[in-house]
Design a protein around this motif. Structure first.
Motif, PDB file in Angstrom:
ATOM      1  N   PRO A 127      -9.734  -6.508 -14.324  1.00 49.93           N
ATOM      2  CA  PRO A 127     -10.109  -7.304 -13.051  1.00 49.93           C
ATOM      3  C   PRO A 127      -9.223  -7.212 -11.779  1.00 49.93           C
ATOM      4  O   PRO A 127     -10.019  -7.169 -10.680  1.00 49.93           O
ATOM      5  N   ASN A 128      -8.074  -7.266 -11.809  1.00 44.15           N
ATOM      6  CA  ASN A 128      -7.382  -6.918 -10.655  1.00 44.15           C
ATOM      7  C   ASN A 128      -7.278  -5.765  -9.890  1.00 44.15           C
ATOM      8  O   ASN A 128      -7.448  -5.731  -8.737  1.00 44.15           O
ATOM      9  N   ASP A 129      -7.463  -4.718 -10.666  1.00 47.87           N
ATOM     10  CA  ASP A 129      -7.779  -3.138 -10.136  1.00 47.87           C
ATOM     11  C   ASP A 129      -9.094  -3.241  -9.435  1.00 47.87           C
ATOM     12  O   ASP A 129      -9.368  -2.857  -8.398  1.00 47.87           O
ATOM     13  N   GLU A 130     -10.110  -3.797 -10.182  1.00 47.31           N
ATOM     14  CA  GLU A 130     -11.283  -3.797  -9.448  1.00 47.31           C
ATOM     15  C   GLU A 130     -11.223  -4.497  -8.101  1.00 47.31           C
ATOM     16  O   GLU A 130     -12.278  -4.066  -7.164  1.00 47.31           O
ATOM     17  N   TRP A 131     -10.783  -5.527  -7.990  1.00 45.91           N
ATOM     18  CA  TRP A 131     -10.657  -6.422  -7.053  1.00 45.91           C
ATOM     19  C   TRP A 131     -10.082  -5.655  -5.809  1.00 45.91           C
ATOM     20  O   TRP A 131     -10.342  -5.773  -4.811  1.00 45.91           O
ATOM     21  N   LEU A 132      -8.842  -5.252  -6.279  1.00 49.97           N
ATOM     22  CA  LEU A 132      -8.199  -4.252  -5.042  1.00 49.97           C
ATOM     23  C   LEU A 132      -8.949  -3.100  -4.555  1.00 49.97           C
ATOM     24  O   LEU A 132      -8.873  -2.730  -3.443  1.00 49.97           O
ATOM     25  N   LYS A 133     -10.114  -2.414  -5.465  1.00 47.08           N
ATOM     26  CA  LYS A 133     -10.707  -1.262  -5.112  1.00 47.08           C
ATOM     27  C   LYS A 133     -11.837  -1.955  -4.084  1.00 47.08           C
ATOM     28  O   LYS A 133     -12.193  -1.265  -3.233  1.00 47.08           O
ATOM     29  N   ALA A 134     -12.355  -3.117  -4.548  1.00 44.84           N
ATOM     30  CA  ALA A 134     -13.479  -3.907  -3.607  1.00 44.84           C
ATOM     31  C   ALA A 134     -12.828  -4.087  -2.131  1.00 44.84           C
ATOM     32  O   ALA A 134     -13.429  -3.808  -1.425  1.00 44.84           O
ATOM     33  N   GLN A 135     -11.756  -4.249  -2.245  1.00 46.10           N
ATOM     34  CA  GLN A 135     -11.004  -4.695  -0.819  1.00 46.10           C
ATOM     35  C   GLN A 135     -10.717  -3.326   0.123  1.00 46.10           C
ATOM     36  O   GLN A 135     -10.966  -3.457   1.139  1.00 46.10           O
ATOM     37  N   ILE A 136     -10.476  -2.442  -0.695  1.00 46.08           N
ATOM     38  CA  ILE A 136     -10.530  -1.038   0.142  1.00 46.08           C
ATOM     39  C   ILE A 136     -11.725  -0.515   0.103  1.00 46.08           C
ATOM     40  O   ILE A 136     -11.970  -0.050   1.472  1.00 46.08           O
ATOM     41  N   ASP A 137     -12.652  -0.840  -0.664  1.00 44.47           N
ATOM     42  CA  ASP A 137     -13.891  -0.280  -0.212  1.00 44.47           C
ATOM     43  C   ASP A 137     -14.600  -0.990   0.992  1.00 44.47           C
ATOM     44  O   ASP A 137     -15.484  -0.166   1.595  1.00 44.47           O
ATOM     45  N   SER A 138     -14.413  -2.372   0.992  1.00 46.01           N
ATOM     46  CA  SER A 138     -14.907  -3.124   2.175  1.00 46.01           C
ATOM     47  C   SER A 138     -14.065  -2.531   3.747  1.00 46.01           C
ATOM     48  O   SER A 138     -14.543  -3.099   4.504  1.00 46.01           O
ATOM     49  N   LYS A 139     -13.152  -1.630   3.621  1.00 45.24           N
ATOM     50  CA  LYS A 139     -12.585  -1.396   4.634  1.00 45.24           C
ATOM     51  C   LYS A 139     -11.688  -2.476   5.329  1.00 45.24           C
ATOM     52  O   LYS A 139     -11.134  -2.296   6.367  1.00 45.24           O
ATOM     53  N   GLU A 140     -11.310  -3.330   4.402  1.00 43.69           N
ATOM     54  CA  GLU A 140     -10.346  -4.444   4.802  1.00 43.69           C
ATOM     55  C   GLU A 140      -8.985  -3.832   4.914  1.00 43.69           C
ATOM     56  O   GLU A 140      -8.020  -4.358   5.694  1.00 43.69           O
ATOM     57  N   TYR A 141      -8.493  -3.135   3.994  1.00 45.06           N
ATOM     58  CA  TYR A 141      -7.332  -2.355   3.757  1.00 45.06           C
ATOM     59  C   TYR A 141      -7.401  -0.901   3.609  1.00 45.06           C
ATOM     60  O   TYR A 141      -8.520  -0.542   3.023  1.00 45.06           O
ATOM     61  N   SER A 142      -6.848  -0.093   3.850  1.00 43.36           N
ATOM     62  CA  SER A 142      -6.907   1.475   3.947  1.00 43.36           C
ATOM     63  C   SER A 142      -6.300   1.998   2.638  1.00 43.36           C
ATOM     64  O   SER A 142      -6.445   3.005   2.280  1.00 43.36           O
ATOM     65  N   SER A 143      -5.348   1.193   1.933  1.00 42.38           N
ATOM     66  CA  SER A 143      -5.048   1.569   0.683  1.00 42.38           C
ATOM     67  C   SER A 143      -4.352   0.373  -0.054  1.00 42.38           C
ATOM     68  O   SER A 143      -4.241  -0.853   0.306  1.00 42.38           O
ATOM     69  N   LYS A 144      -4.134   0.563  -1.525  1.00 43.88           N
ATOM     70  CA  LYS A 144      -3.977  -0.431  -2.401  1.00 43.88           C
ATOM     71  C   LYS A 144      -2.376  -0.972  -1.823  1.00 43.88           C
ATOM     72  O   LYS A 144      -2.183  -1.856  -1.799  1.00 43.88           O
ATOM     73  N   SER A 145      -1.652   0.224  -1.515  1.00 45.96           N
ATOM     74  CA  SER A 145       0.013  -0.200  -1.195  1.00 45.96           C
ATOM     75  C   SER A 145      -0.209  -1.083   0.014  1.00 45.96           C
ATOM     76  O   SER A 145       0.721  -2.115   0.179  1.00 45.96           O
ATOM     77  N   GLU A 146      -1.098  -0.911   1.088  1.00 48.72           N
ATOM     78  CA  GLU A 146      -1.095  -1.673   2.266  1.00 48.72           C
ATOM     79  C   GLU A 146      -1.527  -3.012   1.653  1.00 48.72           C
ATOM     80  O   GLU A 146      -0.714  -4.109   2.325  1.00 48.72           O
ATOM     81  N   LEU A 147      -2.488  -3.140   0.881  1.00 48.18           N
ATOM     82  CA  LEU A 147      -3.051  -4.469   0.421  1.00 48.18           C
ATOM     83  C   LEU A 147      -2.058  -5.481  -0.566  1.00 48.18           C
ATOM     84  O   LEU A 147      -1.614  -6.463  -0.028  1.00 48.18           O
ATOM     85  N   VAL A 148      -1.328  -4.751  -1.271  1.00 53.06           N
ATOM     86  CA  VAL A 148      -0.175  -5.317  -2.125  1.00 53.06           C
ATOM     87  C   VAL A 148       1.023  -5.780  -1.069  1.00 53.06           C
ATOM     88  O   VAL A 148       1.303  -6.742  -1.301  1.00 53.06           O
ATOM     89  N   ASN A 149       1.258  -5.017  -0.098  1.00 56.41           N
ATOM     90  CA  ASN A 149       2.510  -5.400   0.557  1.00 56.41           C
ATOM     91  C   ASN A 149       1.695  -6.493   1.316  1.00 56.41           C
ATOM     92  O   ASN A 149       2.611  -7.506   1.605  1.00 56.41           O
ATOM     93  N   ASP A 150       0.839  -6.594   1.900  1.00 54.96           N
ATOM     94  CA  ASP A 150       0.074  -7.744   2.548  1.00 54.96           C
ATOM     95  C   ASP A 150       0.218  -9.025   1.919  1.00 54.96           C
ATOM     96  O   ASP A 150       0.521 -10.090   2.070  1.00 54.96           O
ATOM     97  N   LEU A 151      -0.352  -8.993   0.425  1.00 52.38           N
ATOM     98  CA  LEU A 151      -0.129 -10.125  -0.379  1.00 52.38           C
ATOM     99  C   LEU A 151       1.125 -10.435  -0.719  1.00 52.38           C
ATOM    100  O   LEU A 151       1.339 -11.790  -0.668  1.00 52.38           O
ATOM    101  N   ILE A 152       2.132  -9.347  -0.813  1.00 50.33           N
ATOM    102  CA  ILE A 152       3.537 -10.040  -0.963  1.00 50.33           C
ATOM    103  C   ILE A 152       3.773 -10.801   0.418  1.00 50.33           C
ATOM    104  O   ILE A 152       4.680 -11.650  -0.008  1.00 50.33           O
ATOM    105  N   ARG A 153       3.757 -10.293   1.409  1.00 55.13           N
ATOM    106  CA  ARG A 153       4.031 -10.818   2.602  1.00 55.13           C
ATOM    107  C   ARG A 153       3.617 -12.246   2.826  1.00 55.13           C
ATOM    108  O   ARG A 153       4.456 -13.363   3.189  1.00 55.13           O
TER     109      ARG A 153
END
Length: 79
Positions: free
Chosen positions: A11-37
């Motif tokens: 489920p978490n991987d699907e959510w990550l992919k959906a965020q990237i597909d929506s062009k909110e983030y360009s990569s999982k790394s960018e998204l994970v770093n933002d979540l950690i921040r």
């Protein structure tokens, strides 16, 4: 930058992919770093509030119970 290998639940991987597909983030790394921040900023805020609460509790400024404080607060709000 340090490279890490991490695993996600489906489920978490699907959510990550959906965020990237929506062009909110360009990569999982960018998204994970933002979540950690965001989590780090939240922890800073929690620590600040916690320190203020501890200081207030130690100050001995009231002997009222939490029920009495709540009742007074409600009364003042309704004035």
């Amino acid at each position: 930058m340090a490279r890490q290998s991490i695993s996600f639940t489906e489920p978490n991987d699907e959510w990550l992919k959906a965020q990237i597909d929506s062009k909110e983030y360009s990569s999982k790394s960018e998204l994970v770093n933002d979540l950690i921040r965001q989590a780090r900023n939240q922890q800073i805020q929690i620590n600040y509030i916690k320190s203020k609460l501890e200081k207030a509790e130690k100050s001995g400024f009231t002997n009222d119970s939490k029920e009495q404080i709540l009742a007074k607060s409600k009364f003042l709000l309704n004035e």
